[in-house]
Scaffold this active site. Sequence first.
Site, PDB file in Angstrom:
ATOM      1  N   ASP A  23     -24.674  -4.619 -43.015  1.00 47.21           N
ATOM      2  CA  ASP A  23     -23.307  -4.168 -43.315  1.00 47.21           C
ATOM      3  C   ASP A  23     -22.824  -4.518 -44.712  1.00 47.21           C
ATOM      4  O   ASP A  23     -21.634  -4.413 -44.992  1.00 47.21           O
ATOM      5  CB  ASP A  23     -22.321  -4.734 -42.287  1.00 47.21           C
ATOM      6  CG  ASP A  23     -22.253  -6.249 -42.308  1.00 47.21           C
ATOM      7  OD1 ASP A  23     -23.124  -6.890 -42.937  1.00 47.21           O
ATOM      8  OD2 ASP A  23     -21.337  -6.809 -41.683  1.00 47.21           O
ATOM      9  N   GLU A  24     -23.735  -4.913 -45.614  1.00 45.26           N
ATOM     10  CA  GLU A  24     -23.273  -5.247 -46.968  1.00 45.26           C
ATOM     11  C   GLU A  24     -24.354  -4.965 -48.002  1.00 45.26           C
ATOM     12  O   GLU A  24     -25.545  -5.073 -47.724  1.00 45.26           O
ATOM     13  CB  GLU A  24     -22.820  -6.706 -47.059  1.00 45.26           C
ATOM     14  CG  GLU A  24     -23.899  -7.717 -46.770  1.00 45.26           C
ATOM     15  CD  GLU A  24     -23.438  -9.150 -47.009  1.00 45.26           C
ATOM     16  OE1 GLU A  24     -22.749  -9.403 -48.014  1.00 45.26           O
ATOM     17  OE2 GLU A  24     -23.792 -10.014 -46.192  1.00 45.26           O
TER      18      GLU A  24
END
Length: 387
Positions: A126-127
């Site tokens: 998610d990053e």
Amino acid sequence: MHAPERRIAHLDMDAFYASVELLRYPELRGLPLVIGGGAHQPVSAADGSRRFARLRDYVGRGVITTATYEARALGAGSGMGLMKAARLAPEAILLPVNFDAYRHCSRLFKAAVAGVAATIEDRGIDEIYIDLTDEPGETRALATRIKQAVKDATGLSCSIGVTPNKLLSKICSDLDKPDGLTILGMDGLAERIWPLPVRKINGIGPKATAKLAALEIHTIGELAGADPVLLQEHFGRTYALWLKDAAHGVDARAIATSSEPQSISRETTFERDLHARGDRAALSAILMELCAQLAADVRRKGYASRGIGVKLRFDDFQIVTRNLTLAEPTDDAAAILRAARECLKRVPLERRLRLLGVRASALSPRLPEAAGAPRGQGELLLWGEGA
């Protein structure tokens, strides 16, 4: 001619797992929602409505993987035990994790960003970091384009921090969540960064935070002004120098575009504490399953491993790890299990266990298999056997 000041972005998806679930269950928007635990799937009624599990009804040892901002406002957050969270937010909706859906959305948002900027460092599901230094366009407009591309591709929002380096951008992407965009130069350090608690710096964990607090150092600004000699006395020369640099926003790390993993792991938290003697059969089955899953993960990613390790969390929350280096890289479940058992022989197992994990490290690309070579057919020894 001077090189242009770096423009490094950190993009962090907002409450990623929970946000993906809200795409499937839009009726839960605005409600406190936590993701974690076991099989508590929604139940569909005859009229098409859905009934969801509530946190108050959960019994077990699972932990929260993520939570919506509404649940966080009630005190429930990532890493917290679900039973503890149930006391804080009993009416919160509880959903199980759905990693296939999360990985799908992860691929979509990263592909969308790659359509705008060329240099990306993948930091997990998610990053990502993005180097915008050589990308044409004004910083805010460019970051806004990225945010819109992610929204168009996934239906989800993200938050972005853009600064001259990775350390500051990581901090800034969290400042204005959700759906935030924070752009900061070194001249904004004192106003935006120094008032923050030291734990906001990635690399200052709970132990270092506690040690700094004992020295009356609570904020990043206080760390920036701390006596270097004092820091060296308590943290050693290397870490003390890094602490001072971090507090002053100094970070020369480049964007690493290689996506080679450093390690692959599998672990599980038990529904109840288990003991090596009284629960030998259950632990044996769990260990075998973890090693089989780890071997499959390693093979699927095209690697073999020379480093095998185990991780145990005891009933007093103490964590113990042991590691072993193999003579040859392997992706074989039986070989991984044998190595894991060798690691376990070096751990006193008098106390009850909450968690067990296995880890493959020292990864290398797997060579083509010899024709007809059997895989995963070695003897799967029981927990404690031969110890």
